[in-house]
Design a protein around this motif. Structure first.
Motif, PDB file in Angstrom:
ATOM      1  N   HIS A   1       0.830  -1.209   0.000  1.00 13.68           N
ATOM      2  CA  HIS A   1       0.000   0.000   0.000  1.00 13.68           C
ATOM      3  C   HIS A   1       0.866   1.262   0.000  1.00 13.68           C
ATOM      4  O   HIS A   1       0.623   2.190  -0.770  1.00 13.68           O
ATOM      5  N   THR A   2       1.877   1.292   0.867  1.00 15.65           N
ATOM      6  CA  THR A   2       2.750   2.467   0.919  1.00 15.65           C
ATOM      7  C   THR A   2       3.566   2.591  -0.366  1.00 15.65           C
ATOM      8  O   THR A   2       3.731   3.692  -0.890  1.00 15.65           O
ATOM      9  N   ILE A   3       4.039   1.480  -0.883  1.00 18.78           N
ATOM     10  CA  ILE A   3       4.780   1.509  -2.150  1.00 18.78           C
ATOM     11  C   ILE A   3       3.890   2.073  -3.260  1.00 18.78           C
ATOM     12  O   ILE A   3       4.326   2.886  -4.076  1.00 18.78           O
ATOM     13  N   SER A   4       2.622   1.691  -3.264  1.00 16.62           N
ATOM     14  CA  SER A   4       1.678   2.222  -4.249  1.00 16.62           C
ATOM     15  C   SER A   4       1.501   3.730  -4.078  1.00 16.62           C
ATOM     16  O   SER A   4       1.453   4.471  -5.075  1.00 16.62           O
ATOM     17  N   ILE A   5       1.429   4.198  -2.839  1.00 15.50           N
ATOM     18  CA  ILE A   5       1.324   5.639  -2.582  1.00 15.50           C
ATOM     19  C   ILE A   5       2.561   6.359  -3.118  1.00 15.50           C
ATOM     20  O   ILE A   5       2.453   7.391  -3.784  1.00 15.50           O
ATOM     21  N   PHE A   6       3.738   5.815  -2.835  1.00 19.49           N
ATOM     22  CA  PHE A   6       4.973   6.423  -3.337  1.00 19.49           C
ATOM     23  C   PHE A   6       4.925   6.560  -4.862  1.00 19.49           C
ATOM     24  O   PHE A   6       5.202   7.626  -5.405  1.00 19.49           O
ATOM     25  N   THR A   7       4.579   5.482  -5.553  1.00 17.08           N
ATOM     26  CA  THR A   7       4.609   5.521  -7.017  1.00 17.08           C
ATOM     27  C   THR A   7       3.500   6.420  -7.579  1.00 17.08           C
ATOM     28  O   THR A   7       3.735   7.133  -8.559  1.00 17.08           O
ATOM     29  N   LYS A   8       2.316   6.412  -6.968  1.00 19.54           N
ATOM     30  CA  LYS A   8       1.237   7.303  -7.437  1.00 19.54           C
ATOM     31  C   LYS A   8       1.637   8.771  -7.315  1.00 19.54           C
ATOM     32  O   LYS A   8       1.182   9.605  -8.097  1.00 19.54           O
ATOM     33  N   ASN A   9       2.472   9.077  -6.328  1.00 21.75           N
ATOM     34  CA  ASN A   9       2.903  10.460  -6.131  1.00 21.75           C
ATOM     35  C   ASN A   9       4.244  10.757  -6.809  1.00 21.75           C
ATOM     36  O   ASN A   9       4.884  11.755  -6.502  1.00 21.75           O
ATOM     37  N   GLY A  10       4.642   9.908  -7.755  1.00 19.59           N
ATOM     38  CA  GLY A  10       5.800  10.204  -8.590  1.00 19.59           C
ATOM     39  C   GLY A  10       7.159   9.854  -8.010  1.00 19.59           C
ATOM     40  O   GLY A  10       8.177  10.280  -8.543  1.00 19.59           O
TER      41      GLY A  10
ATOM     42  N   THR B   1      10.339   7.367  -7.185  1.00 22.92           N
ATOM     43  CA  THR B   1      10.982   6.252  -7.873  1.00 22.92           C
ATOM     44  C   THR B   1      11.884   5.487  -6.911  1.00 22.92           C
ATOM     45  O   THR B   1      12.468   6.062  -5.983  1.00 22.92           O
ATOM     46  N   LEU B   2      12.013   4.183  -7.155  1.00 25.14           N
ATOM     47  CA  LEU B   2      12.829   3.319  -6.303  1.00 25.14           C
ATOM     48  C   LEU B   2      14.287   3.738  -6.367  1.00 25.14           C
ATOM     49  O   LEU B   2      14.847   3.900  -7.449  1.00 25.14           O
ATOM     50  N   ARG B   3      14.894   3.931  -5.208  1.00 21.02           N
ATOM     51  CA  ARG B   3      16.301   4.323  -5.118  1.00 21.02           C
ATOM     52  C   ARG B   3      17.176   3.154  -4.706  1.00 21.02           C
ATOM     53  O   ARG B   3      18.215   2.923  -5.306  1.00 21.02           O
ATOM     54  N   VAL B   4      16.763   2.387  -3.683  1.00 18.10           N
ATOM     55  CA  VAL B   4      17.597   1.305  -3.177  1.00 18.10           C
ATOM     56  C   VAL B   4      16.751   0.338  -2.351  1.00 18.10           C
ATOM     57  O   VAL B   4      15.695   0.700  -1.845  1.00 18.10           O
TER      58      VAL B   4
END
Length: 185
Positions: free
Chosen positions: A162-171, A173-176
């Motif tokens: 859920h949190t990963i989805s929030i991160f991606t919806k708000n632009g 990107t995966l760093r590490v």
């Protein structure tokens, strides 16, 4: 710790607890959004410290993070210690129709001048699944930008979809990706 060292750690008696993923986003392109969420900092005095602590605990209920929970008194002491004397200015509660939606604790990372972080953000269980976490996170990015953050770094357990989805919806990107290890005594 970088997962490239996992074999070395496991061979020396460490056990793997989980993995965290870290996401990042430049904040120069953020624009304020219309939102039905109202938010207040704890410094405004509309909520007592104990009420904010209760809201924090409520938001933790049923989350997918696997780290070992700390007593709320210890969490609140950590917030005050890490964020300094004006810590209440960083503690936000979010409401819709006078109902608590969640909390966030944005700040500039210690030792940096422009790295925005969230000590924590979460939505209360009965308000989840309505897209409010994405709105709360987006508003918190705006608050960070006003705090002079140029970029944001957020992390969560890799199982917290859920949190990963929030991160991606708000632009973001995966760093590490990093492993969390512990040695048993």
């Amino acid at each position: 710790m970088d997962e490239a060292f996992e074999s070395w750690l496991l061979a020396r008696g460490f056990s793997k607890i989980s993995s965290i993923v870290e996401y990042t986003k430049q904040l120069e392109d953020e624009i304020e959004q219309e939102s039905d969420l109202l938010f207040y900092s704890l410094a405004e005095g509309l909520m007592k410290d104990t009420e904010f602590a209760e809201a924090y605990e409520l938001c933790l209920t049923g989350t997918a993070n696997k780290n070992i929970p700390q007593p709320i008194e210890q969490v609140m002491a950590s917030i005050a210690s890490e964020l300094g004397d004006e810590w209440r200015r960083n503690c936000y509660s979010f409401f819709v129709d006078n109902k608590l939606v969640g909390i966030s604790i944005p700040h500039i990372e210690m030792g940096t001048q422009s790295e925005g972080r969230m000590f924590y953000f979460g939505v209360v269980p009965d308000m989840r699944g309505q897209g409010l976490g994405t709105k709360l996170h987006k508003l918190t990015l705006e608050i960070m930008k006003k705090m002079q953050a140029n970029y944001y770094v957020g992390s969560t357990d890799e199982s917290n979809k859920h949190t990963i989805s929030i991160f991606t919806k708000n632009g973001c990107t995966l760093r590490v990706k990093k492993g969390i290890y512990r040695i048993e005594k």
